[in-house]
Scaffold this motif. Structure first.
Motif, PDB file in Angstrom:
ATOM      1  N   ILE A 295       0.940  -1.139  -0.138  1.00  0.00           N
ATOM      2  CA  ILE A 295       0.031   0.105  -0.020  1.00  0.00           C
ATOM      3  C   ILE A 295       0.656   1.239   0.002  1.00  0.00           C
ATOM      4  N   SER A 296       1.848   1.199   0.742  1.00  0.00           N
ATOM      5  CA  SER A 296       2.835   2.261   0.624  1.00  0.00           C
ATOM      6  C   SER A 296       3.414   2.394  -0.765  1.00  0.00           C
ATOM      7  N   THR A 297       3.889   1.556  -1.325  1.00  0.00           N
ATOM      8  CA  THR A 297       4.362   1.451  -2.620  1.00  0.00           C
ATOM      9  C   THR A 297       3.454   2.076  -3.658  1.00  0.00           C
ATOM     10  N   ALA A 298       2.168   1.728  -3.684  1.00  0.00           N
ATOM     11  CA  ALA A 298       1.047   2.261  -4.293  1.00  0.00           C
ATOM     12  C   ALA A 298       0.844   3.701  -4.158  1.00  0.00           C
ATOM     13  N   ALA A 299       0.952   4.036  -2.978  1.00  0.00           N
ATOM     14  CA  ALA A 299       0.628   5.523  -2.678  1.00  0.00           C
ATOM     15  C   ALA A 299       1.766   6.313  -2.981  1.00  0.00           C
ATOM     16  N   CYS A 300       3.141   5.729  -2.937  1.00  0.00           N
ATOM     17  CA  CYS A 300       4.294   6.606  -3.394  1.00  0.00           C
ATOM     18  C   CYS A 300       4.078   6.622  -5.026  1.00  0.00           C
ATOM     19  N   LEU A 301       3.328   5.660  -5.638  1.00  0.00           N
ATOM     20  CA  LEU A 301       3.378   5.845  -7.296  1.00  0.00           C
ATOM     21  C   LEU A 301       2.313   7.248  -7.506  1.00  0.00           C
ATOM     22  N   GLN A 302       1.391   7.097  -6.468  1.00  0.00           N
ATOM     23  CA  GLN A 302       0.617   8.325  -6.851  1.00  0.00           C
ATOM     24  C   GLN A 302       1.106   9.742  -6.598  1.00  0.00           C
ATOM     25  N   LEU A 303       2.061   9.909  -5.816  1.00  0.00           N
ATOM     26  CA  LEU A 303       2.775  11.003  -5.531  1.00  0.00           C
ATOM     27  C   LEU A 303       3.932  11.069  -6.791  1.00  0.00           C
ATOM     28  N   ALA A 304       4.507  10.120  -7.252  1.00  0.00           N
ATOM     29  CA  ALA A 304       5.514  10.263  -8.292  1.00  0.00           C
ATOM     30  C   ALA A 304       4.924  10.609  -9.604  1.00  0.00           C
ATOM     31  N   ALA A 305       3.491  10.232  -9.667  1.00  0.00           N
ATOM     32  CA  ALA A 305       2.861  10.761 -10.833  1.00  0.00           C
ATOM     33  C   ALA A 305       2.452  11.967 -11.031  1.00  0.00           C
ATOM     34  N   CYS A 306       2.164  12.876  -9.705  1.00  0.00           N
ATOM     35  CA  CYS A 306       1.678  14.181  -9.992  1.00  0.00           C
ATOM     36  C   CYS A 306       2.563  15.346  -9.493  1.00  0.00           C
ATOM     37  N   ILE A 307       3.913  14.924  -9.244  1.00  0.00           N
ATOM     38  CA  ILE A 307       4.858  15.945  -8.957  1.00  0.00           C
ATOM     39  C   ILE A 307       5.823  15.972  -9.865  1.00  0.00           C
ATOM     40  N   PRO A 308       6.312  17.287 -10.241  1.00  0.00           N
ATOM     41  CA  PRO A 308       7.346  17.559 -11.390  1.00  0.00           C
ATOM     42  C   PRO A 308       8.855  16.976 -10.874  1.00  0.00           C
ATOM     43  N   ASN A 309       9.009  17.180  -9.481  1.00  0.00           N
ATOM     44  CA  ASN A 309      10.421  17.123  -9.270  1.00  0.00           C
ATOM     45  C   ASN A 309      10.694  15.564  -8.518  1.00  0.00           C
ATOM     46  N   PHE A 310       9.773  14.478  -8.857  1.00  0.00           N
ATOM     47  CA  PHE A 310      10.103  13.300  -8.683  1.00  0.00           C
ATOM     48  C   PHE A 310      11.491  12.811  -8.989  1.00  0.00           C
ATOM     49  N   ALA A 311      12.233  12.146  -8.491  1.00  0.00           N
ATOM     50  CA  ALA A 311      13.590  11.524  -8.848  1.00  0.00           C
ATOM     51  C   ALA A 311      13.827  10.313  -8.765  1.00  0.00           C
TER      52      ALA A 311
END
Length: 381
Positions: A295-311
């Motif tokens: 669930i943590s991994t899935a939530a992190c993917l949602q964040l990665a999708a919507c921010i421009p500065n994901f590394a």
């Protein structure tokens, strides 16, 4: 729509939270409190006294109410609040029939780069697992400690010069093993004092790690800034921070080049998106901390999708197991390919718990033990 029940599920070494509604939509979240999950579960029950009967779609209002209702803070409370927040975003996405990231500004990317988790109590194991991760398609390896992941039952002692030279030589071997096609995310686990961290950083700069993670304890942000000023290595830190205010202070001191918010600890998607915005304003990348469950991994993917500065994103895949912990507890867990995970397009967080599997998995918790120095004092590992 109203919340009818909030359910805590302890399984394996994980804490999941399910929020039920009167329309049959169920949201799921996860707490990042690590070794204090039972305490976090109790905090969820306290928050439930307020939430039952409320409209789950008022996420920001509920977040502020729960955070500001009482006068105290801490990891167990923030883990509980994070799990609830994630479950509410899961519900809202399902209610509107879209992934959570669509409600947070839409997608910036279609897949997220991830790094494998490499652990070992010998140099040989670390090198073998770096090779295995590269063979599995990963273009970066992390949780990679030049001090090894030795037993906490074994007292520690090395002379200063031995500690620095041995750790530096391991980083050299990491680089020679994977070549320049794989990034090294060097993890120090808050093991050093500032002067030691600077000395080691200067020794390993020549091997060009992607970042130098948590060289010192996070309690004094100025100490992290001192290390950052004296090395050319990018500093990554933030997994032990709980609030947007701590991240603002960290970046105000130029103490990090990458921030590492734990989405299951900093207040869920609601606050992680704000932290990413603070980082963006400072030209700082985001590397979500994710040593937990699916669930943590899935939530992190949602964040990665919507921010421009994901590394890049931590992924708890272990090469020696060819698996990530708890992935069998969800239906269709996120999977990696060529060093990336595709951003799911299912509604909400994009993943569902396998309730039967969770019910059959006993809770193990974590042993309350830390490592001692040869002289009997406590060290960080």
């Amino acid at each position: 729509m109203e919340i009818t029940e909030i359910e805590t599920l302890l399984a394996d070494k994980l804490l999941f939270v399910r929020v039920h509604t009167d329309e049959g939509i169920v949201g799921v979240g996860e707490s990042g409190t690590w070794a204090y999950l039972e305490t976090s579960a109790a905090a969820v029950e306290t928050f439930a006294e307020y939430l039952v009967g409320k409209d789950p779609r008022r996420i920001e209002h509920h977040w502020q109410y729960m955070y500001r209702r009482f006068h105290f803070r801490g990891a167990a409370l923030m883990g509980a609040l994070s799990a609830i927040d994630l479950a509410l975003w899961d519900i809202k996405g399902k209610y509107h029939g879209v992934p959570a990231y669509e409600l947070l500004g839409g997608s910036c990317r279609g897949k997220a780069r991830v790094y494998a988790t490499v652990k070992g109590d010998t140099t040989e194991k670390l090198l073998d697992r770096c090779t295995a991760a590269a063979d599995a398609g990963f273009t970066a390896v992390g949780h990679l400690s030049p001090f090894l992941d030795e037993s906490r039952d074994e007292p520690y002692f090395e002379s200063h010069v031995e500690m620095i030279r041995t750790a530096s030589d391991r980083v050299r071997q990491f680089r020679e093993t994977v070549g320049d096609d794989v990034d090294l995310c060097i993890e120090i686990h808050r093991r050093l004092d500032p002067h030691e961290a600077v000395t080691l950083a200067r020794e390993i700069e020549q091997y060009h790690p992607m970042f130098y993670e948590d060289p010192v304890r996070p309690d004094n942000i100025d100490a992290m800034a001192k290390v950052a000023r004296k090395t050319e290595l990018p500093i990554a830190t933030g997994e032990r921070l709980h609030t947007i205010h701590e991240f603002e202070m960290l970046l105000d001191r130029d103490a990090a080049d990458y921030v590492r918010p734990d989405i299951c600890m900093v207040g869920g998607l609601s606050q992680a998106k704000k932290i990413a915005g603070i980082a963006e304003a400072n030209y700082v990348g985001v590397v979500p901390h994710n040593p937990l469950g699916p669930i943590s991994t899935a939530a992190c993917l949602q964040l990665a999708a919507c921010i421009p500065n994901f590394a890049i994103q931590e992924f708890p895949y272990r090469p020696e197991r060819d698996a990530a912990p708890g992935e069998d507890l969800v239906v269709d867990p996120p999977t990696h390919r060529d060093g990336f995970i595709e951003i799911p397009d299912e509604p909400g967080l994009g993943v569902e718990l396998d309730i039967d599997e969770v019910a059959d998995r006993p809770f193990e918790g974590r042993e309350f033990k830390t490592r001692l120095h040869e002289d009997g004092s406590v060290i960080d590992q």
